[in-house]
Design a protein around this motif. Structure first.
Motif, PDB file in Angstrom:
ATOM      1  N   SER A   1       0.797  -1.210   0.110  1.00  0.00           N
ATOM      2  CA  SER A   1      -0.116   0.177  -0.072  1.00  0.00           C
ATOM      3  C   SER A   1       0.960   1.217  -0.161  1.00  0.00           C
ATOM      4  O   SER A   1       0.437   2.340  -0.746  1.00  0.00           O
ATOM      5  CB  SER A   1      -0.850  -0.068   1.170  1.00  0.00           C
ATOM      6  OG  SER A   1      -1.961  -0.912   0.907  1.00  0.00           O
ATOM      7  N   LEU A   2       1.840   1.067   0.729  1.00  0.00           N
ATOM      8  CA  LEU A   2       3.064   2.339   0.694  1.00  0.00           C
ATOM      9  C   LEU A   2       3.606   2.418  -0.529  1.00  0.00           C
ATOM     10  O   LEU A   2       3.699   3.703  -0.980  1.00  0.00           O
ATOM     11  CB  LEU A   2       4.018   2.097   1.766  1.00  0.00           C
ATOM     12  CG  LEU A   2       4.814   3.133   2.373  1.00  0.00           C
ATOM     13  CD1 LEU A   2       3.723   4.357   2.712  1.00  0.00           C
ATOM     14  CD2 LEU A   2       5.689   2.740   3.242  1.00  0.00           C
ATOM     15  N   LEU A   3       3.878   1.638  -1.199  1.00  0.00           N
ATOM     16  CA  LEU A   3       4.635   1.565  -2.689  1.00  0.00           C
ATOM     17  C   LEU A   3       3.432   2.236  -3.686  1.00  0.00           C
ATOM     18  O   LEU A   3       3.778   2.972  -4.270  1.00  0.00           O
ATOM     19  CB  LEU A   3       4.817   0.080  -3.114  1.00  0.00           C
ATOM     20  CG  LEU A   3       5.317  -0.019  -4.383  1.00  0.00           C
ATOM     21  CD1 LEU A   3       6.428   0.685  -4.555  1.00  0.00           C
ATOM     22  CD2 LEU A   3       5.665  -1.572  -4.584  1.00  0.00           C
ATOM     23  N   GLN A   4       2.075   1.788  -3.571  1.00  0.00           N
ATOM     24  CA  GLN A   4       1.113   2.386  -4.460  1.00  0.00           C
ATOM     25  C   GLN A   4       0.929   3.903  -4.114  1.00  0.00           C
ATOM     26  O   GLN A   4       0.789   4.559  -4.840  1.00  0.00           O
ATOM     27  CB  GLN A   4      -0.197   1.543  -4.292  1.00  0.00           C
ATOM     28  CG  GLN A   4      -0.277   0.110  -4.659  1.00  0.00           C
ATOM     29  CD  GLN A   4       0.421   0.222  -6.173  1.00  0.00           C
ATOM     30  OE1 GLN A   4       0.191   0.737  -7.019  1.00  0.00           O
ATOM     31  NE2 GLN A   4       1.320  -1.101  -6.339  1.00  0.00           N
ATOM     32  N   GLN A   5       0.965   4.200  -2.765  1.00  0.00           N
ATOM     33  CA  GLN A   5       0.802   5.548  -2.338  1.00  0.00           C
ATOM     34  C   GLN A   5       1.933   6.516  -2.936  1.00  0.00           C
ATOM     35  O   GLN A   5       1.709   7.597  -3.328  1.00  0.00           O
ATOM     36  CB  GLN A   5       0.816   5.612  -0.875  1.00  0.00           C
ATOM     37  CG  GLN A   5       0.551   7.118  -0.366  1.00  0.00           C
ATOM     38  CD  GLN A   5      -0.806   7.674  -0.725  1.00  0.00           C
ATOM     39  OE1 GLN A   5      -1.911   6.967  -0.643  1.00  0.00           O
ATOM     40  NE2 GLN A   5      -1.003   9.037  -0.979  1.00  0.00           N
ATOM     41  N   ALA A   6       3.253   6.147  -2.745  1.00  0.00           N
ATOM     42  CA  ALA A   6       4.082   6.515  -3.179  1.00  0.00           C
ATOM     43  C   ALA A   6       4.222   6.944  -4.748  1.00  0.00           C
ATOM     44  O   ALA A   6       4.387   8.014  -5.158  1.00  0.00           O
ATOM     45  CB  ALA A   6       5.600   5.942  -2.907  1.00  0.00           C
ATOM     46  N   PHE A   7       3.889   5.762  -5.794  1.00  0.00           N
ATOM     47  CA  PHE A   7       3.587   6.120  -6.984  1.00  0.00           C
ATOM     48  C   PHE A   7       2.301   7.079  -7.195  1.00  0.00           C
ATOM     49  O   PHE A   7       2.524   7.740  -8.121  1.00  0.00           O
ATOM     50  CB  PHE A   7       3.214   4.677  -7.600  1.00  0.00           C
ATOM     51  CG  PHE A   7       4.506   3.832  -8.057  1.00  0.00           C
ATOM     52  CD1 PHE A   7       5.585   4.286  -8.232  1.00  0.00           C
ATOM     53  CD2 PHE A   7       4.128   2.563  -7.674  1.00  0.00           C
ATOM     54  CE1 PHE A   7       6.507   3.378  -8.335  1.00  0.00           C
ATOM     55  CE2 PHE A   7       5.275   1.359  -7.832  1.00  0.00           C
ATOM     56  CZ  PHE A   7       6.350   2.177  -8.231  1.00  0.00           C
ATOM     57  N   ALA A   8       1.116   6.943  -6.717  1.00  0.00           N
ATOM     58  CA  ALA A   8       0.233   7.972  -6.651  1.00  0.00           C
ATOM     59  C   ALA A   8       0.539   9.510  -6.366  1.00  0.00           C
ATOM     60  O   ALA A   8      -0.031  10.430  -7.066  1.00  0.00           O
ATOM     61  CB  ALA A   8      -0.915   7.529  -5.834  1.00  0.00           C
ATOM     62  N   GLU A   9       1.419   9.547  -5.544  1.00  0.00           N
ATOM     63  CA  GLU A   9       2.209  10.992  -5.217  1.00  0.00           C
ATOM     64  C   GLU A   9       3.479  11.333  -6.489  1.00  0.00           C
ATOM     65  O   GLU A   9       3.806  12.321  -5.876  1.00  0.00           O
ATOM     66  CB  GLU A   9       2.574  10.986  -3.805  1.00  0.00           C
ATOM     67  CG  GLU A   9       1.394  10.847  -2.761  1.00  0.00           C
ATOM     68  CD  GLU A   9       1.777  10.910  -1.474  1.00  0.00           C
ATOM     69  OE1 GLU A   9       2.824  11.668  -1.118  1.00  0.00           O
ATOM     70  OE2 GLU A   9       0.972  10.576  -0.476  1.00  0.00           O
ATOM     71  N   ASN A  10       3.708  10.523  -7.071  1.00  0.00           N
ATOM     72  CA  ASN A  10       4.759  10.733  -7.908  1.00  0.00           C
ATOM     73  C   ASN A  10       6.008  10.914  -7.517  1.00  0.00           C
ATOM     74  O   ASN A  10       7.064  11.801  -7.825  1.00  0.00           O
ATOM     75  CB  ASN A  10       4.427  12.057  -8.909  1.00  0.00           C
ATOM     76  CG  ASN A  10       3.320  11.972  -9.698  1.00  0.00           C
ATOM     77  OD1 ASN A  10       2.983  10.589 -10.582  1.00  0.00           O
ATOM     78  ND2 ASN A  10       2.188  12.852  -9.845  1.00  0.00           N
ATOM     79  N   LYS A  11       6.437  10.044  -6.331  1.00  0.00           N
ATOM     80  CA  LYS A  11       7.484   9.847  -5.752  1.00  0.00           C
ATOM     81  C   LYS A  11       8.232   8.871  -6.524  1.00  0.00           C
ATOM     82  O   LYS A  11       7.975   8.038  -7.009  1.00  0.00           O
ATOM     83  CB  LYS A  11       7.377   9.631  -4.264  1.00  0.00           C
ATOM     84  CG  LYS A  11       6.961  10.860  -3.633  1.00  0.00           C
ATOM     85  CD  LYS A  11       6.651  10.195  -1.976  1.00  0.00           C
ATOM     86  CE  LYS A  11       6.093  11.334  -1.279  1.00  0.00           C
ATOM     87  NZ  LYS A  11       6.399  12.672  -0.922  1.00  0.00           N
ATOM     88  N   ARG A  12       9.574   9.119  -6.286  1.00  0.00           N
ATOM     89  CA  ARG A  12      10.588   8.137  -7.198  1.00  0.00           C
ATOM     90  C   ARG A  12      10.766   6.953  -5.819  1.00  0.00           C
ATOM     91  O   ARG A  12      11.014   7.387  -4.745  1.00  0.00           O
ATOM     92  CB  ARG A  12      11.808   8.626  -7.490  1.00  0.00           C
ATOM     93  CG  ARG A  12      11.980   9.518  -8.616  1.00  0.00           C
ATOM     94  CD  ARG A  12      13.246  10.252  -8.925  1.00  0.00           C
ATOM     95  NE  ARG A  12      14.360   9.989  -8.179  1.00  0.00           N
ATOM     96  CZ  ARG A  12      15.641   9.891  -8.581  1.00  0.00           C
ATOM     97  NH1 ARG A  12      16.155   9.557  -9.840  1.00  0.00           N
ATOM     98  NH2 ARG A  12      16.619   9.824  -7.666  1.00  0.00           N
ATOM     99  N   VAL A  13      10.544   6.047  -6.338  1.00  0.00           N
ATOM    100  CA  VAL A  13      10.599   4.751  -5.292  1.00  0.00           C
ATOM    101  C   VAL A  13      11.852   3.980  -5.734  1.00  0.00           C
ATOM    102  O   VAL A  13      12.099   3.331  -6.931  1.00  0.00           O
ATOM    103  CB  VAL A  13       9.363   3.744  -5.350  1.00  0.00           C
ATOM    104  CG1 VAL A  13       9.519   2.597  -4.429  1.00  0.00           C
ATOM    105  CG2 VAL A  13       8.175   4.653  -4.984  1.00  0.00           C
ATOM    106  N   LEU A  14      12.526   3.468  -4.770  1.00  0.00           N
ATOM    107  CA  LEU A  14      13.842   2.724  -4.876  1.00  0.00           C
ATOM    108  C   LEU A  14      13.678   1.346  -4.009  1.00  0.00           C
ATOM    109  O   LEU A  14      13.088   1.480  -2.963  1.00  0.00           O
ATOM    110  CB  LEU A  14      15.135   3.431  -4.502  1.00  0.00           C
ATOM    111  CG  LEU A  14      15.337   4.945  -4.948  1.00  0.00           C
ATOM    112  CD1 LEU A  14      16.505   5.373  -4.412  1.00  0.00           C
ATOM    113  CD2 LEU A  14      15.262   4.737  -6.437  1.00  0.00           C
ATOM    114  N   MET A  15      14.063   0.439  -4.419  1.00  0.00           N
ATOM    115  CA  MET A  15      14.294  -0.938  -3.860  1.00  0.00           C
ATOM    116  C   MET A  15      15.915  -1.431  -4.043  1.00  0.00           C
ATOM    117  O   MET A  15      16.270  -1.384  -5.104  1.00  0.00           O
ATOM    118  CB  MET A  15      13.207  -1.807  -4.435  1.00  0.00           C
ATOM    119  CG  MET A  15      11.919  -1.499  -4.022  1.00  0.00           C
ATOM    120  SD  MET A  15      10.722  -2.875  -3.923  1.00  0.00           S
ATOM    121  CE  MET A  15       9.333  -1.786  -3.262  1.00  0.00           C
TER     122      MET A  15
END
Length: 179
Positions: free
Chosen positions: A61-75
């Motif tokens: 859910s946090l990952l989806q929220q980050a994408f919805a907020e146009n944040k860059r996500v790293l793993m």
């Protein structure tokens, strides 16, 4: 209590919570809401996190929220020298299970540690001061030695254990979100 025994106790507690999905989900919602309302999340443009194992805090859910907020996500991916490298992911990124059972991105671009605004650090056991016990490989301890950005962990109250000896290489996360 030694770290090996604490790790086993922490895993037992996490697996107990996993067997109570309604309780786990309520706790995740509280923790996630606290994080999303915090300045560390709101100001971050680039966030690093892991894909959780089923008994850990569910990061989907946090990952989806980050994408919805146009944040860059790293793993992260881990190499043979027990070093972490962080990769930019998108909803289309392909993952494969590593030899520890953790899903890691495949063929995703590497992003330097200096670009990470918020690093969400996983763990099994925590103190209220932010010291943590992970799975035992020291991957995050090594990374945290040179990482200068903001760190936090998403923690169930069942993971809090005080009174263990912190070692010289243990580095605390700066902020805990606990429920």
């Amino acid at each position: 209590m030694e770290k090996g025994r604490l790790r086993k106790l922490g895993l037992k507690n996490l697996k107990w919570l996993h067997k109570h999905p309604a309780l786990k989900e309520r706790k995740e919602q509280v923790i996630m809401q606290e994080l999303l309302n915090d300045a560390s999340w709101q100001q971050a443009q680039t966030i690093a996190m892991t894909k959780s194992l089923e008994f850990e805090f569910n990061t989907q859910s946090l990952l989806q929220q980050a994408f919805a907020e146009n944040k860059r996500v790293l793993m992260p991916t881990a190499d043979q020298d027990r070093r972490l490298t962080f990769h930019l992911i998108t909803p289309e990124t392909v993952f494969e299970r590593s030899f520890f059972g953790v899903e890691e991105p495949v063929a995703a671009p590497i992003v330097s540690a200096e670009e990470i605004d918020l690093l969400i650090v996983p763990g099994i056991v925590f103190t209220h001061e932010g010291y943590r016990i992970g799975f035992g490989g020291g991957y995050y301890d090594r990374f945290l030695q040179s990482y200068q950005g903001h760190t936090c962990s998403l923690v169930f109250s069942e993971q809090i254990q005080e009174g263990w000896t912190v070692e010289s290489f243990d580095l605390p996360v700066k902020q805990l979100f606990i429920s």
